[in-house]
Design an enzyme around this catalytic site. Structure first.
Site, PDB file in Angstrom:
ATOM      1  N   LYS A   1       4.063   0.739   9.908  1.00 59.48           N
ATOM      2  CA  LYS A   1       4.242   1.974   9.149  1.00 59.48           C
ATOM      3  C   LYS A   1       3.752   3.181   9.935  1.00 59.48           C
ATOM      4  CE  LYS A   1       3.018   0.037   4.945  1.00 59.48           C
ATOM      5  NZ  LYS A   1       2.321   0.090   3.670  1.00 59.48           N
TER       6      LYS A   1
ATOM      7  N   GLU B   1       0.875  -1.164   0.000  1.00 56.00           N
ATOM      8  CA  GLU B   1       0.000   0.000   0.000  1.00 56.00           C
ATOM      9  C   GLU B   1       0.915   1.217   0.000  1.00 56.00           C
ATOM     10  OE1 GLU B   1      -2.765   0.092   3.264  1.00 56.00           O
ATOM     11  OE2 GLU B   1      -3.452   2.105   2.703  1.00 56.00           O
TER      12      GLU B   1
ATOM     13  N   ARG C   1       4.632 -12.683   9.833  1.00 53.25           N
ATOM     14  CA  ARG C   1       5.340 -11.454   9.510  1.00 53.25           C
ATOM     15  C   ARG C   1       6.643 -11.365  10.312  1.00 53.25           C
ATOM     16  NH1 ARG C   1       3.300  -6.212   9.782  1.00 53.25           N
ATOM     17  NH2 ARG C   1       1.489  -6.925   8.690  1.00 53.25           N
TER      18      ARG C   1
HETATM   19  P1  ATP Z   1       2.199  -2.206   8.243  1.00 44.88           P
HETATM   20  O1  ATP Z   1       1.412  -3.135   9.115  1.00 44.88           O
HETATM   21  O2  ATP Z   1       3.625  -2.026   8.632  1.00 44.88           O
HETATM   22  O3  ATP Z   1       1.500  -0.914   7.973  1.00 44.88           O
HETATM   23  P2  ATP Z   1       1.175  -3.414   5.891  1.00 44.88           P
HETATM   24  O4  ATP Z   1       1.018  -4.875   5.950  1.00 44.88           O
HETATM   25  O5  ATP Z   1      -0.044  -2.605   6.028  1.00 44.88           O
HETATM   26  O6  ATP Z   1       2.323  -2.969   6.869  1.00 44.88           O
HETATM   27  P3  ATP Z   1       1.496  -3.283   3.081  1.00 44.88           P
HETATM   28  O7  ATP Z   1       2.020  -2.180   2.266  1.00 44.88           O
HETATM   29  O8  ATP Z   1       0.059  -3.615   2.975  1.00 44.88           O
HETATM   30  O9  ATP Z   1       1.886  -2.965   4.571  1.00 44.88           O
HETATM   31  O10 ATP Z   1       2.373  -4.582   2.862  1.00 44.88           O
HETATM   32  C1  ATP Z   1       2.713  -5.086   1.603  1.00 44.88           C
HETATM   33  C2  ATP Z   1       3.068  -6.530   1.733  1.00 44.88           C
HETATM   34  O11 ATP Z   1       4.144  -6.688   2.647  1.00 44.88           O
HETATM   35  C3  ATP Z   1       1.914  -7.329   2.282  1.00 44.88           C
HETATM   36  O12 ATP Z   1       1.782  -8.509   1.519  1.00 44.88           O
HETATM   37  C4  ATP Z   1       2.286  -7.616   3.694  1.00 44.88           C
HETATM   38  O13 ATP Z   1       1.763  -8.832   4.097  1.00 44.88           O
HETATM   39  C5  ATP Z   1       3.817  -7.635   3.629  1.00 44.88           C
HETATM   40  N1  ATP Z   1       4.379  -7.243   4.920  1.00 44.88           N
HETATM   41  C6  ATP Z   1       4.158  -6.109   5.603  1.00 44.88           C
HETATM   42  N2  ATP Z   1       4.812  -6.113   6.781  1.00 44.88           N
HETATM   43  C7  ATP Z   1       5.480  -7.293   6.836  1.00 44.88           C
HETATM   44  C8  ATP Z   1       6.339  -7.903   7.802  1.00 44.88           C
HETATM   45  N3  ATP Z   1       6.640  -7.295   8.953  1.00 44.88           N
HETATM   46  N4  ATP Z   1       6.842  -9.118   7.515  1.00 44.88           N
HETATM   47  C9  ATP Z   1       6.550  -9.726   6.363  1.00 44.88           C
HETATM   48  N5  ATP Z   1       5.756  -9.212   5.422  1.00 44.88           N
HETATM   49  C10 ATP Z   1       5.212  -8.008   5.643  1.00 44.88           C
HETATM   50 MG    MG Z   2      -1.636  -3.541   4.512  1.00 47.83          MG
END
Ligand code: ATP
Ligand code: MG
Length: 575
Positions: free
Chosen positions: A281, A46, A271
Site C-alpha cells: 500500500k 486497515e 501473500r
Molecule cells: P500492505 O502490506 O499492502 O500494506 P496490509 O497487509 O498491511 O497490506 P491490510 O489492510 O492489513 O493490509 O490487509 C487486510 C488483509 O488482507 C490482511 O488479512 C492481510 O493479510 C491481507 N492481505 C494483504 N495483502 C495481501 C496479499 N498481497 N495477499 C494476500 N492477502 C493479503
Molecule cells: Mg496490515
C-alpha cells in the site's frame, strides 16, 4: 512460479473436490468438535489505502471458506492507527468487497469499537502482574530488545508494583503524558527466542484524532494487542492472515490464554505477489502521490477499483483466486495468469463489436453513393442466446491501417494492391488504387471495388484467406482508446534499487482518432466488448456524449505466453 500446484484445478484426479491446507485444518477442527463445528472468519483491512488484488485473494479466501462451510465472514476495519487512516478508504473498501460479490450482512465491525474493552482487558493483565507501564523511549526499547542471537535485557520498569502500573496506565489514558513518553508492555520473556515475545508493546501514547473516536483516546493499542482480542470478541473461529504473522502467533495465543477468553485459531498463508507490479500500500500510495499514475483507479494499478475500471469482472478475479489457490510458502504469480482469467470470462460474456483504432479510409468505387445496407452480425459466437445486431455498410469505410500493406511479404493475407480480402459480415473487396499524400508519400486512402456476389451468408461463395474488420465512415462514432502495458519493465520492480527507475514509460498509449460501430452509441461506462481481432475493451467513465473512451482490458491472445514459448520452447504457465 507455480504458487500452488494443488490450487490449479478444482478437482483431484479421482474427481473429489480438492481441499486446500486451510480447509483441511477446518475439517480437522470439525472432526474434533472444536468451536462447536462453527466456521467464522473475518476480512480485516486497515483503512489506510485502497484494496489491491492481494486483498482480493484474502477476501475470496475468507468469504469463500465461510460460504463453503456454511459459516460467516465479518468485515472488520482494523483501525487502530489514527494517523494514516481515513473515512474515504472505509467507503472504498466497502464498495470493493461488495463489487467482488461478497456480503457481510450486518457484520461490519471496527477495532476502534473495542477500545474500551481492550482497555479493560489491559487493566486485567496489569492486575494479574503480566503487564507493566514502561518509561523507556521507543529507541531504548529497541536497544533493550536484543537481537536474534542475543537475549534482551529487562526494562528497569519491569517490576513496578501493580498499583503504580494501574495508576500510570489510567493517567496515560487521561492524557497526562506526552506522545512516546510511556508504553504499556506485556511481561513475557526478554530471553525468548521469538522477538515478538520480548515484552511487546500493547499501548503507545498518541495525541491524535481518530476517524471514528475523535479525540476520545490518546493511547492506541498495537496490532498484536488489538487483533486477537477483536477476533475473540467477534467469536471468530479461524483467523486467517499472511505468513509474516506466523511468528506473531505465540503472542496471539499468549494474550488470549492470559485473558482466558474465546480463543480462535490463527492460520497463515502466503501473500499474493504478481510480476510487473508492486503490491504494498505504501508504494501504491507513492505511485498516486508522485503522479506516476492518474489515481488509485488508474487502469494500470493493481487496486481493485483500477481493475474494475480497466474492465475486469468480479468473476474473473474470483476465478483467479481459485486458480492460484493458497499455499504455505511465498512466491510470485505471473501477471498473465490474471489476464488469462479475464480473457476466459470475457470470451464467454462480452458482446462482439467492430472498432478501428488506427483508421485509413477505403472507398468502394462500384458501390452506389447513397446506398446503406444493414448487415447482420453475431453478438457472441460462444453464446447464441446473445443474438445478432445489424451494422451499416456503405461506400466509404474505415479499416485498420496495418491491415493494408503496399508491398506485402508472401504470407500477408490482408489487403494489398490488387489483392482481395473479406470484410467481416460483408463482401470481398479488391484494392485497385492507392492514394498518397503528394508531399509526404503517406497512404491516405484506398480505392477498392466490392464483389456483390460475395455477401456474407450467401450460399456457394468463393473464399479468400483474410478477413478484416471495418466501420462505415458515415455511421462511425469517434472514440478514444487507451491501450495498456505493464506498469513496470521488470518482473520484480524494486528488487534492485528504486522501483521508480523501472516504471514503464510506455505503460499507456492513448489513441484519439478511433472509430467504433454505431451500435455502441449509448454504451455506458463499465460496458465491456470484444472489438473483433483487437481485444477486450471497457467503456471508461471519462466518456462524454461527444466521444466514447475505451480502456483495453486485455488483448485477445496471450502474447506474453507466446513470447515465452518462443524463448524457452515451453508453453508459459497459464493454469
Ligand atoms: P500492505 O502490506 O499492502 O500494506 P496490509 O497487509 O498491511 O497490506 P491490510 O489492510 O492489513 O493490509 O490487509 C487486510 C488483509 O488482507 C490482511 O488479512 C492481510 O493479510 C491481507 N492481505 C494483504 N495483502 C495481501 C496479499 N498481497 N495477499 C494476500 N492477502 C493479503
Ligand atoms: Mg496490515
Amino acid at each position: 512460479m507455480a504458487e500452488s500446484q494443488s490450487g490449479s484445478s478444482d478437482h483431484s484426479a479421482n474427481g473429489e473436490p480438492r481441499t486446500n491446507f486451510i480447509e483441511q485444518i477446518i475439517l480437522g477442527d470439525q472432526a474434533d468438535g472444536r468451536f462447536e463445528r462453527r466456521v467464522h472468519t473475518r476480512f480485516p483491512p486497515e483503512p489506510n489505502g485502497y484494496l489491491h488484488i492481494g486483498h482480493a485473494k484474502s477476501i475470496c479466501l475468507n468469504f469463500g471458506l465461510a460460504e463453503k462451510f456454511g459459516g460467516r465472514c465479518n468485515l472488520r476495519f482494523d483501525d487502530t492507527n489514527p494517523v494514516k487512516e481515513e473515512a474515504e478508504y472505509v467507503e472504498a473498501i466497502r464498495e470493493d468487497v461488495r463489487w467482488l460479490g461478497f456480503d457481510w450482512e450486518d457484520r461490519e465491525y471496527y477495532a476502534s469499537d473495542y477500545f474500551e474493552k481492550l482497555y479493560q482487558w489491559a487493566v486485567q493483565l496489569i492486575r494479574k502482574g503480566v503487564a507493566y507501564v514502561c518509561d523507556l523511549t521507543a529507541e531504548e526499547i529497541r536497544q533493550y530488545r536484543g537481537t536474534l542471537t542475543e537475549p534482551g535485557r529487562n526494562s528497569p520498569y519491569r517490576d513496578r508494583p501493580v498499583e503504580e502500573n494501574l495508576d500510570l496506565f489510567r493517567r496515560m489514558r487521561n492524557g497526562e503524558f506526552p506522545d512516546g513518553s510511556r508504553t504499556l508492555r506485556a511481561k513475557i520473556d526478554m530471553a525468548s527466542a521469538n522477538l515478538n515475545m520480548r515484552d511487546p508493546v500493547m499501548y503507545r501514547i498518541l495525541h491524535a484524532e481518530h476517524h471514528r473516536t475523535g479525540s476520545q483516546w490518546c493511547i492506541y493499542p498495537t496490532y498484536d494487542w488489538a487483533h486477537g482480542q477483536s477476533d475473540s470478541i467477534e467469536g471468530i473461529t479461524h483467523s486467517i492472515c499472511t505468513l509474516e504473522f506466523e511468528n506473531h502467533r505465540p503472542l496471539y495465543d499468549w494474550f488470549l490464554d492470559q485473558l482466558g477468553v474465546h480463543h480462535p485459531r490463527q492460520i497463515e498463508f502466503a501473500r499474493l505477489n504478481l510480476t510487473y507490479t508492486v503490491m504494498s500500500k505504501r508504494k501504491l500510495l507513492e505511485l498516486v502521490q508522485e503522479g506516476h499514475v492518474r489515481g488509485w483507479d488508474d487502469p494500470r494499478m493493481p487496486t481493485i477499483c483500477a481493475l474494475r475500471r480497466r474492465g475486469y469482472t468480479p468473476e474473473s478475479i474470483r476465478a483467479f483466486a481459485e486458480r492460484i489457490g493458497v499455499a504455505k510458502f511465498n512466491s510470485t504469480i505471473e501477471i498473465h495468469v490474471l489476464e488469462q482469467c479475464l480473457r476466459e470470462d470475457l470470451n464467454r460474456r462480452a458482446a462482439r463489436a467492430m472498432g478501428v483504432l488506427d483508421p485509413i479510409k477505403i472507398v468502394l468505387t462500384n458501390y452506389p453513393e447513397d446506398q446503406v445496407e444493414q448487415l447482420e452480425a453475431v453478438n457472441n459466437p460462444e453464446d447464441p442466446s446473445m443474438g445478432t445486431r445489424t451494422v451499416p455498410f456503405a461506400r466509404e469505410l474505415w479499416i485498420e491501417r496495418n491491415d493494408f500493406m503496399e508491398d506485402p511479404p508472401r504470407k500477408f493475407f490482408r489487403l494489398a494492391p490488387e489483392k482481395e480480402v473479406r470484410l467481416r459480415y460483408a463482401y470481398i473487396i479488391r484494392c485497385d488504387e492507392v492514394i498518397k499524400d503528394p508531399r509526404s508519400g503517406a497512404v491516405t486512402e484506398l480505392r477498392c471495388s466490392y464483389d456483390p456476389q460475395t455477401r456474407s451468408g450467401m450460399p456457394n461463395q468463393r473464399k479468400v484467406k483474410g478477413t478484416i474488420h471495418w466501420v462505415s465512415c458515415a455511421h462511425a462514432i469517434p472514440a478514444e482508446v487507451r491501450l495498456y502495458d505493464h506498469l513496470f519493465t521488470v518482473p520484480n520492480p524494486g528488487a534492485q534499487g528504486d522501483w521508480r527507475d523501472e516504471l514503464n514509460p510506455q505503460s499507456e498509449q492513448v489513441l484519439r482518432r478511433c472509430y467504433v460501430e454505431p451500435s455502441l452509441q449509448s454504451a455506458e461506462a463499465g460496458a465491456r466488448y470484444q472489438f473483433e481481432r483487437l481485444g477486450y475493451f471497457c467503456v471508461d467513465p471519462d466518456s462524454t456524449s461527444e466521444r466514447l473512451v475505451f480502456n483495453r482490458s486485455v488483448t485477445l491472445r496471450d502474447t506474453w505466453a507466446k513470447i515465452q514459448k518462443k524463448q524457452t520452447g515451453q508453453p508459459a504457465r497459464s493454469k
